[in-house]
Design an enzyme around this catalytic site. Sequence first.
Site, PDB file in Angstrom:
ATOM      1  N   ALA A  83      12.866  10.885  11.311  1.00 55.20           N
ATOM      2  CA  ALA A  83      13.586  12.151  11.156  1.00 55.20           C
ATOM      3  C   ALA A  83      14.680  12.119  10.088  1.00 55.20           C
ATOM      4  O   ALA A  83      15.122  13.166   9.633  1.00 55.20           O
ATOM      5  CB  ALA A  83      14.196  12.555  12.502  1.00 55.20           C
ATOM      6  N   HIS A 133       5.080   9.992  -8.924  1.00 56.89           N
ATOM      7  CA  HIS A 133       5.982  10.166  -7.779  1.00 56.89           C
ATOM      8  C   HIS A 133       7.391   9.673  -8.088  1.00 56.89           C
ATOM      9  O   HIS A 133       7.609   8.918  -9.045  1.00 56.89           O
ATOM     10  CB  HIS A 133       5.457   9.410  -6.557  1.00 56.89           C
ATOM     11  N   LYS A 158       9.096   5.681  -3.564  1.00 54.97           N
ATOM     12  CA  LYS A 158       7.830   5.620  -2.812  1.00 54.97           C
ATOM     13  C   LYS A 158       7.376   4.170  -2.628  1.00 54.97           C
ATOM     14  O   LYS A 158       7.382   3.381  -3.575  1.00 54.97           O
ATOM     15  CB  LYS A 158       6.755   6.425  -3.554  1.00 54.97           C
TER      16      LYS A 158
HETATM   17  N1  LIG Z   1       1.180  13.579   3.856  1.00 51.77           N
HETATM   18  C1  LIG Z   1       2.119  14.194   3.132  1.00 51.77           C
HETATM   19  O1  LIG Z   1       1.978  15.371   2.749  1.00 51.77           O
HETATM   20  C2  LIG Z   1       3.342  13.439   2.771  1.00 51.77           C
HETATM   21  C3  LIG Z   1       3.442  12.142   3.143  1.00 51.77           C
HETATM   22  N2  LIG Z   1       4.560  11.431   2.841  1.00 51.77           N
HETATM   23  C4  LIG Z   1       4.582  10.065   3.371  1.00 51.77           C
HETATM   24  O2  LIG Z   1       5.503  10.010   4.440  1.00 51.77           O
HETATM   25  C5  LIG Z   1       6.076   8.699   4.512  1.00 51.77           C
HETATM   26  C6  LIG Z   1       7.601   8.842   4.453  1.00 51.77           C
HETATM   27  O3  LIG Z   1       7.971   9.302   3.172  1.00 51.77           O
HETATM   28  P1  LIG Z   1       9.500   9.576   2.788  1.00 51.77           P
HETATM   29  O4  LIG Z   1      10.097  10.548   3.730  1.00 51.77           O
HETATM   30  O5  LIG Z   1       9.526   9.845   1.353  1.00 51.77           O
HETATM   31  O6  LIG Z   1      10.133   8.129   3.075  1.00 51.77           O
HETATM   32  P2  LIG Z   1      11.660   7.810   3.492  1.00 51.77           P
HETATM   33  O7  LIG Z   1      11.831   6.345   3.256  1.00 51.77           O
HETATM   34  O8  LIG Z   1      12.586   8.777   2.845  1.00 51.77           O
HETATM   35  O9  LIG Z   1      11.679   8.125   5.055  1.00 51.77           O
HETATM   36  C7  LIG Z   1      11.085   7.326   6.029  1.00 51.77           C
HETATM   37  C8  LIG Z   1      12.009   7.334   7.233  1.00 51.77           C
HETATM   38  O10 LIG Z   1      11.361   6.674   8.303  1.00 51.77           O
HETATM   39  C9  LIG Z   1      12.326   5.771   8.889  1.00 51.77           C
HETATM   40  N3  LIG Z   1      11.614   4.712   9.564  1.00 51.77           N
HETATM   41  C10 LIG Z   1      11.088   3.580   9.066  1.00 51.77           C
HETATM   42  N4  LIG Z   1      10.498   2.876  10.034  1.00 51.77           N
HETATM   43  C11 LIG Z   1      10.673   3.593  11.177  1.00 51.77           C
HETATM   44  C12 LIG Z   1      10.303   3.403  12.531  1.00 51.77           C
HETATM   45  N5  LIG Z   1       9.642   2.313  12.921  1.00 51.77           N
HETATM   46  N6  LIG Z   1      10.641   4.344  13.441  1.00 51.77           N
HETATM   47  C13 LIG Z   1      11.325   5.444  13.083  1.00 51.77           C
HETATM   48  N7  LIG Z   1      11.708   5.686  11.817  1.00 51.77           N
HETATM   49  C14 LIG Z   1      11.386   4.767  10.883  1.00 51.77           C
HETATM   50  C15 LIG Z   1      13.149   5.309   7.715  1.00 51.77           C
HETATM   51  O11 LIG Z   1      14.355   4.738   8.147  1.00 51.77           O
HETATM   52  P3  LIG Z   1      15.179   3.742   7.156  1.00 51.77           P
HETATM   53  O12 LIG Z   1      15.754   4.651   6.121  1.00 51.77           O
HETATM   54  O13 LIG Z   1      16.161   3.093   8.056  1.00 51.77           O
HETATM   55  O14 LIG Z   1      14.156   2.795   6.584  1.00 51.77           O
HETATM   56  C16 LIG Z   1      13.343   6.621   6.968  1.00 51.77           C
HETATM   57  O15 LIG Z   1      14.390   7.394   7.495  1.00 51.77           O
HETATM   58  C17 LIG Z   1       5.473   7.924   3.330  1.00 51.77           C
HETATM   59  O16 LIG Z   1       4.351   7.196   3.771  1.00 51.77           O
HETATM   60  C18 LIG Z   1       5.037   9.023   2.385  1.00 51.77           C
HETATM   61  O17 LIG Z   1       3.994   8.628   1.526  1.00 51.77           O
HETATM   62  C19 LIG Z   1       5.615  11.975   2.179  1.00 51.77           C
HETATM   63  C20 LIG Z   1       5.561  13.269   1.747  1.00 51.77           C
HETATM   64  C21 LIG Z   1       4.397  14.115   2.001  1.00 51.77           C
HETATM   65  O1  LIG Z   2       5.610   9.508  -0.745  1.00 50.66           O
HETATM   66  C1  LIG Z   2       5.539  10.725  -1.069  1.00 50.66           C
HETATM   67  O2  LIG Z   2       6.490  11.352  -1.544  1.00 50.66           O
HETATM   68  C2  LIG Z   2       4.252  11.406  -0.876  1.00 50.66           C
HETATM   69  N1  LIG Z   2       3.300  10.781  -0.251  1.00 50.66           N
HETATM   70  C3  LIG Z   2       1.989  11.269   0.010  1.00 50.66           C
HETATM   71  C4  LIG Z   2       0.957  10.436  -0.741  1.00 50.66           C
HETATM   72  O3  LIG Z   2       1.106   9.194  -0.817  1.00 50.66           O
HETATM   73  O4  LIG Z   2      -0.020  11.003  -1.224  1.00 50.66           O
HETATM   74  C5  LIG Z   2       1.870  12.756  -0.235  1.00 50.66           C
HETATM   75  C6  LIG Z   2       2.658  13.256  -1.405  1.00 50.66           C
HETATM   76  O5  LIG Z   2       2.062  12.793  -2.570  1.00 50.66           O
HETATM   77  C7  LIG Z   2       4.110  12.810  -1.329  1.00 50.66           C
END
Ligand SMILES: NC(=O)C1=CN([C@@H]2O[C@H](COP(=O)(O)OP(=O)(O)OC[C@H]3O[C@@H](n4cnc5c(N)ncnc54)[C@H](OP(=O)(O)O)[C@@H]3O)[C@@H](O)[C@H]2O)C=CC1
Ligand SMILES: O=C(O)C1=N[C@H](C(=O)O)C[C@H](O)C1
Length: 250
Positions: A11, A135, A139
């Site tokens: 979150a 990206h 990432k």
């Molecule tokens: N499918 C889609 O459309 C999209 C997918 N994504 C994917 O979503 C994922 C997250 O991306 P993004 O938000 O940029 O990454 P971030 O690093 O900004 O956020 C991830 C969060 O998850 C927390 N976290 C890590 N491990 C755990 C755990 N075990 N339990 C609870 N929380 C945890 C992290 O905490 P901490 O900061 O302490 O490490 C951080 O707050 C990636 O795999 C990305 O590729 C992203 C955008 C779009």
């Molecule tokens: O990490 C991101 O930001 C994103 N991750 C997803 C991916 O790996 O395709 C979706 C989007 O590209 C954003």
Amino acid sequence: MSKLRVAVIGAGGRIGSEAVRAVEAADDLELVAALGRGDRLETLVETGAQVAVELTHPDAVMDNLDFCVGHGIHAVVGTTGWTDERLDRLRGRLAEAPGTGVLIAPNFSIGAVLTMRFAQAAARFFESVEVIELHHPGKADAPSGTATRTAQLIAAARDEAGCGPQPDATSTALDGARGADVAGVPVHSVRLRGLLAHQEVLLGGEGETLTIRHDSTHHRSFMPGILLGVRRVPTTPGLTFGLEHFLDLD
Ligand SMILES: NC(=O)C1=CN([C@@H]2O[C@H](COP(=O)(O)OP(=O)(O)OC[C@H]3O[C@@H](n4cnc5c(N)ncnc54)[C@H](OP(=O)(O)O)[C@@H]3O)[C@@H](O)[C@H]2O)C=CC1
Ligand SMILES: O=C(O)C1=N[C@H](C(=O)O)C[C@H](O)C1
């Protein structure tokens, strides 16, 4: 009618924090838990979460899903890093939890889903095809989940149409210069401050090229897809891979 009880795992992250806002703003949903790293997964059970939105890290997602599926909590998953072995393990867990649904979406944005669909349709008409994904530098994984999925869909479409290998006379190259080979499709990953999530599919034939490009310029682009997944997954048991299955595209 009672509201659907939703939790967000991850979150505090870039997309997780946007998902928290989107769930809070939806009239038919109630945010019952917002978990970060180190928080107890038991909170999901204690708060009666019906759907968990998983947006963490490829290293964390499997354990989180094991917990959710083991407790009959449906999941909507954006976290990347999916392999055939991981998907098989998840299918095994779901087989022991009939009625529980998991949606994994490589990309929740409608434009990105359409990019994949258009690329799949175009793939058989061109000799050459390469994918470039771009990206933000925070990432963790490369290539992106979206680019990997796009390349796999393109490769399947070309196989089905009987297309041969792509022309490429490269006989000497620095490591990585021709990108990663995903099912025979070169995929190039750019990490650049100032970007969010972008992808180009380049297709080339005799005397012409076609470029299909998509840009997510804000994390809000992923929210309609996440909310759609949250609303549909409780009535879609088993594993659904790809938001397109909830979009009635055909
Ligand atoms: N499918 C889609 O459309 C999209 C997918 N994504 C994917 O979503 C994922 C997250 O991306 P993004 O938000 O940029 O990454 P971030 O690093 O900004 O956020 C991830 C969060 O998850 C927390 N976290 C890590 N491990 C755990 C755990 N075990 N339990 C609870 N929380 C945890 C992290 O905490 P901490 O900061 O302490 O490490 C951080 O707050 C990636 O795999 C990305 O590729 C992203 C955008 C779009
Ligand atoms: O990490 C991101 O930001 C994103 N991750 C997803 C991916 O790996 O395709 C979706 C989007 O590209 C954003």
